[in-house]
Design an enzyme around this catalytic site. Structure first.
Site, PDB file in Angstrom:
ATOM      1  N   ASP A  37       0.819  -1.286   0.056  1.00  0.00           N
ATOM      2  CA  ASP A  37      -0.072  -0.042  -0.204  1.00  0.00           C
ATOM      3  C   ASP A  37       0.902   1.156   0.027  1.00  0.00           C
ATOM      4  O   ASP A  37       1.959   1.183   0.432  1.00  0.00           O
ATOM      5  CB  ASP A  37      -0.943   0.017   1.220  1.00  0.00           C
ATOM      6  CG  ASP A  37      -2.098   0.866   1.107  1.00  0.00           C
ATOM      7  OD1 ASP A  37      -2.496   1.345   0.007  1.00  0.00           O
ATOM      8  OD2 ASP A  37      -2.824   1.279   2.037  1.00  0.00           O
ATOM      9  N   ASN A  39       1.238   3.315  -2.834  1.00  0.00           N
ATOM     10  CA  ASN A  39       1.962   3.599  -4.230  1.00  0.00           C
ATOM     11  C   ASN A  39       1.291   4.926  -4.718  1.00  0.00           C
ATOM     12  O   ASN A  39       2.034   5.932  -5.327  1.00  0.00           O
ATOM     13  CB  ASN A  39       1.485   2.799  -5.056  1.00  0.00           C
ATOM     14  CG  ASN A  39       2.108   1.197  -5.137  1.00  0.00           C
ATOM     15  OD1 ASN A  39       2.830   1.077  -4.057  1.00  0.00           O
ATOM     16  ND2 ASN A  39       1.728   0.228  -5.786  1.00  0.00           N
ATOM     17  N   ARG A  41       0.052   7.707  -2.763  1.00  0.00           N
ATOM     18  CA  ARG A  41       0.401   8.807  -2.010  1.00  0.00           C
ATOM     19  C   ARG A  41       1.925   9.192  -2.614  1.00  0.00           C
ATOM     20  O   ARG A  41       2.397  10.104  -2.281  1.00  0.00           O
ATOM     21  CB  ARG A  41       0.321   8.404  -0.473  1.00  0.00           C
ATOM     22  CG  ARG A  41      -1.380   8.608  -0.176  1.00  0.00           C
ATOM     23  CD  ARG A  41      -1.593   8.115   1.088  1.00  0.00           C
ATOM     24  NE  ARG A  41      -1.524   6.556   1.227  1.00  0.00           N
ATOM     25  CZ  ARG A  41      -1.509   5.473   2.108  1.00  0.00           C
ATOM     26  NH1 ARG A  41      -1.133   6.238   3.324  1.00  0.00           N
ATOM     27  NH2 ARG A  41      -1.615   4.253   1.818  1.00  0.00           N
ATOM     28  N   TRP A  42       2.378   7.915  -2.533  1.00  0.00           N
ATOM     29  CA  TRP A  42       4.016   8.236  -3.013  1.00  0.00           C
ATOM     30  C   TRP A  42       4.278   9.092  -4.165  1.00  0.00           C
ATOM     31  O   TRP A  42       4.898   9.843  -4.226  1.00  0.00           O
ATOM     32  CB  TRP A  42       4.577   6.746  -3.100  1.00  0.00           C
ATOM     33  CG  TRP A  42       6.203   6.690  -3.356  1.00  0.00           C
ATOM     34  CD1 TRP A  42       7.174   6.728  -2.614  1.00  0.00           C
ATOM     35  CD2 TRP A  42       6.680   6.631  -4.569  1.00  0.00           C
ATOM     36  NE1 TRP A  42       8.401   6.620  -3.059  1.00  0.00           N
ATOM     37  CE2 TRP A  42       8.258   6.668  -4.527  1.00  0.00           C
ATOM     38  CE3 TRP A  42       6.259   6.665  -5.911  1.00  0.00           C
ATOM     39  CZ2 TRP A  42       9.137   6.722  -5.224  1.00  0.00           C
ATOM     40  CZ3 TRP A  42       7.286   6.676  -6.920  1.00  0.00           C
ATOM     41  CH2 TRP A  42       8.686   6.744  -6.868  1.00  0.00           C
ATOM     42  N   HIS A  54       2.711   2.735  -8.871  1.00  0.00           N
ATOM     43  CA  HIS A  54       2.446   1.456  -9.038  1.00  0.00           C
ATOM     44  C   HIS A  54       3.768   0.942  -9.797  1.00  0.00           C
ATOM     45  O   HIS A  54       4.278  -0.321  -9.505  1.00  0.00           O
ATOM     46  CB  HIS A  54       1.163   0.970  -9.763  1.00  0.00           C
ATOM     47  CG  HIS A  54      -0.120   1.408  -9.240  1.00  0.00           C
ATOM     48  ND1 HIS A  54      -0.186   1.241  -7.856  1.00  0.00           N
ATOM     49  CD2 HIS A  54      -1.292   2.282  -9.559  1.00  0.00           C
ATOM     50  CE1 HIS A  54      -1.440   2.052  -7.584  1.00  0.00           C
ATOM     51  NE2 HIS A  54      -2.038   2.250  -8.536  1.00  0.00           N
ATOM     52  N   ASN A  85     -10.607  -3.233  -5.648  1.00  0.00           N
ATOM     53  CA  ASN A  85      -9.842  -2.277  -6.342  1.00  0.00           C
ATOM     54  C   ASN A  85     -10.519  -1.952  -7.907  1.00  0.00           C
ATOM     55  O   ASN A  85     -10.334  -0.856  -8.378  1.00  0.00           O
ATOM     56  CB  ASN A  85      -8.465  -2.617  -6.761  1.00  0.00           C
ATOM     57  CG  ASN A  85      -7.655  -2.529  -5.539  1.00  0.00           C
ATOM     58  OD1 ASN A  85      -6.685  -3.430  -5.592  1.00  0.00           O
ATOM     59  ND2 ASN A  85      -7.969  -1.629  -4.499  1.00  0.00           N
ATOM     60  N   ARG A 203      -4.865  -2.211   8.675  1.00  0.00           N
ATOM     61  CA  ARG A 203      -6.094  -2.902   8.555  1.00  0.00           C
ATOM     62  C   ARG A 203      -5.852  -4.224   7.529  1.00  0.00           C
ATOM     63  O   ARG A 203      -4.719  -3.957   6.861  1.00  0.00           O
ATOM     64  CB  ARG A 203      -7.181  -2.406   8.238  1.00  0.00           C
ATOM     65  CG  ARG A 203      -7.216  -1.281   6.875  1.00  0.00           C
ATOM     66  CD  ARG A 203      -8.396  -0.551   6.511  1.00  0.00           C
ATOM     67  NE  ARG A 203      -8.006   0.396   5.572  1.00  0.00           N
ATOM     68  CZ  ARG A 203      -7.984   1.609   5.756  1.00  0.00           C
ATOM     69  NH1 ARG A 203      -8.139   2.106   6.818  1.00  0.00           N
ATOM     70  NH2 ARG A 203      -7.774   2.648   4.737  1.00  0.00           N
ATOM     71  N   ILE A 204      -6.569  -5.013   7.575  1.00  0.00           N
ATOM     72  CA  ILE A 204      -6.425  -6.394   6.632  1.00  0.00           C
ATOM     73  C   ILE A 204      -6.969  -6.025   4.982  1.00  0.00           C
ATOM     74  O   ILE A 204      -6.619  -6.735   4.431  1.00  0.00           O
ATOM     75  CB  ILE A 204      -6.935  -7.311   7.491  1.00  0.00           C
ATOM     76  CG1 ILE A 204      -5.837  -7.725   8.694  1.00  0.00           C
ATOM     77  CG2 ILE A 204      -6.838  -8.761   6.567  1.00  0.00           C
ATOM     78  CD1 ILE A 204      -4.335  -8.022   8.133  1.00  0.00           C
ATOM     79  N   SER A 205      -8.198  -5.473   5.317  1.00  0.00           N
ATOM     80  CA  SER A 205      -8.734  -5.215   3.780  1.00  0.00           C
ATOM     81  C   SER A 205      -9.041  -6.254   2.891  1.00  0.00           C
ATOM     82  O   SER A 205      -8.587  -6.561   1.921  1.00  0.00           O
ATOM     83  CB  SER A 205      -7.624  -4.097   3.093  1.00  0.00           C
ATOM     84  OG  SER A 205      -7.545  -3.008   3.702  1.00  0.00           O
ATOM     85  N   GLU A 216       1.762 -13.457  12.264  1.00  0.00           N
ATOM     86  CA  GLU A 216       1.910 -12.106  12.752  1.00  0.00           C
ATOM     87  C   GLU A 216       1.892 -11.021  11.728  1.00  0.00           C
ATOM     88  O   GLU A 216       1.917 -11.118  10.534  1.00  0.00           O
ATOM     89  CB  GLU A 216       3.611 -12.341  13.100  1.00  0.00           C
ATOM     90  CG  GLU A 216       4.025 -13.425  14.036  1.00  0.00           C
ATOM     91  CD  GLU A 216       3.460 -13.167  15.454  1.00  0.00           C
ATOM     92  OE1 GLU A 216       3.446 -11.846  15.828  1.00  0.00           O
ATOM     93  OE2 GLU A 216       3.156 -14.193  16.188  1.00  0.00           O
TER      94      GLU A 216
HETATM   95  C1  FPP Z   1      -1.802  -0.021  -3.430  1.00  0.00           C
HETATM   96  O1  FPP Z   1      -1.491   1.223  -3.307  1.00  0.00           O
HETATM   97  C2  FPP Z   1      -1.288  -0.732  -4.582  1.00  0.00           C
HETATM   98  C3  FPP Z   1      -1.996  -1.628  -5.503  1.00  0.00           C
HETATM   99  C4  FPP Z   1      -3.434  -1.394  -5.667  1.00  0.00           C
HETATM  100  C5  FPP Z   1      -1.504  -2.264  -6.845  1.00  0.00           C
HETATM  101  C6  FPP Z   1      -0.179  -2.807  -6.455  1.00  0.00           C
HETATM  102  C7  FPP Z   1       0.405  -3.280  -7.737  1.00  0.00           C
HETATM  103  C8  FPP Z   1       1.968  -3.281  -8.194  1.00  0.00           C
HETATM  104  C9  FPP Z   1       3.030  -2.769  -7.092  1.00  0.00           C
HETATM  105  C10 FPP Z   1       2.104  -3.518  -9.444  1.00  0.00           C
HETATM  106  C11 FPP Z   1       3.091  -4.693  -9.738  1.00  0.00           C
HETATM  107  C12 FPP Z   1       3.090  -5.778  -8.849  1.00  0.00           C
HETATM  108  C13 FPP Z   1       3.644  -6.846  -9.239  1.00  0.00           C
HETATM  109  C14 FPP Z   1       3.633  -8.107  -8.192  1.00  0.00           C
HETATM  110  C15 FPP Z   1       4.324  -7.302 -10.519  1.00  0.00           C
HETATM  111  P1  FPP Z   1      -2.363   2.410  -3.483  1.00  0.00           P
HETATM  112  O2  FPP Z   1      -2.917   2.798  -4.836  1.00  0.00           O
HETATM  113  O3  FPP Z   1      -3.726   1.996  -2.937  1.00  0.00           O
HETATM  114  O4  FPP Z   1      -1.979   3.776  -2.730  1.00  0.00           O
HETATM  115  P2  FPP Z   1      -2.504   4.693  -1.961  1.00  0.00           P
HETATM  116  O5  FPP Z   1      -3.135   3.920  -0.672  1.00  0.00           O
HETATM  117  O6  FPP Z   1      -1.424   5.817  -1.483  1.00  0.00           O
HETATM  118  O7  FPP Z   1      -3.692   5.264  -2.573  1.00  0.00           O
END
Ligand code: FPP
Length: 252
Positions: A37, A39, A41-42, A54, A85, A203-205, A216
């Protein structure tokens, strides 16, 4: 940039060494699962599109996977796309699937060097056909490998439990822990010992609701694209400092 990196290593050397030293002789968890989680905000902090987060979120995967398999972990699960999602903008969903497709394509091209099997946990019938086809292919090609990387895709823990119950009822069997276990998306996989969630939420979502019974949990504020090998080692050290009791009395 080079000077900056050199200074960072100099300043952090002791704490990095401490982390490595601390858990030198303790075993890694057998199964680690990740809620990746933060991505979006980053990326926002860098004034970039969410999809950039992502994309960069896929960067540290190789070093984490390599480190785990070198140190005794046998199973890794990554929560790539939750059923929830689907509520996101179609453009973002499309980008997540594209990023996953590209990563799997690289794996498919270098399949001879791949030392783990790929398993999908979740639904493949709603993802783009191109992604479904390549995932089916790599699952088949890697099926005899010893270690396992599980991709939780279009996954919901609640749906997995409902699906298992329906299938057991259709087969007129009893609902027991064993029959439930045998009707999960992926079979013969030990429950995760450690579940790591990045990005600050605690949280576990809807992730691995059946399997997390004795897991753990490790939560960190670090956003997933910043969760590198040093952050991962911190999570492992934290796990190794815990006493797992499974309902038994404390050994202290
Ligand atoms: C959550 O961050 C992240 C995702 C829903 C997508 C994760 C997908 C990848 C990292 C792509 C590649 C994966 C693999 C295994 C090749 P968010 O968008 O919810 O972030 P936020 O909470 O900051 O909005």
């Amino acid at each position: 940039l080079y000077k900056k990196i050199k200074r960072w290593i100099k300043e952090n050397k002791q704490s990095i060494m401490d982390i490595f030293e601390k858990h030198r002789n303790k075993p890694y968890p057998k199964h680690v699962a990740f809620i990746m989680d933060g991505n979006g905000r980053w990326a926002k902090e860098l004034e970039q599109e969410r999809s950039y987060g992502h994309m960069m979120g896929a960067v540290h995967l190789v070093e984490i996977i390599t480190d785990c398999f070198r140190n005794g972990t046998q199973f890794l699960t990554f929560f790539v796309f939750a059923e929830q999602n689907w509520k996101r903008p179609p453009e973002e969903i499309k980008r997540i699937f594209e990023i996953l497709y590209k990563k799997i394509k690289i794996l498919d091209m270098e399949i001879d060097y791949c030392n783990f099997r790929i398993l999908v946990q979740g639904r493949l019938d709603r993802v783009p056909k191109k992604l479904r086809t390549i995932l089916e292919r790599v699952q088949e090609k890697t099926k005899d490998k010893e270690k396992t990387v599980i991709i939780a895709l279009d996954y919901s823990g609640r749906q997995e439990i409902i699906r298992a119950c329906k299938r057991i009822m259709a087969s007129k069997s009893d609902i027991t822990q064993d029959t439930m276990q045998n009707h999960m998306y992926v079979k013969n996989i030990p429950d995760p010992d450690l579940i790591i969630r990045t990005g600050g939420e605690k949280r576990i979502s809807d992730f691995l609701l059946w399997q997390l019974c004795n897991s753990e949990l490790y939560f960190t504020d670090v956003y997933w694209p910043d969760f590198d090998i040093v952050e991962f080692k911190k999570a492992i050290a934290d796990y190794q400092s815990r006493e797992r009791r499974y309902g038994n009395i404390s050994r202290c």
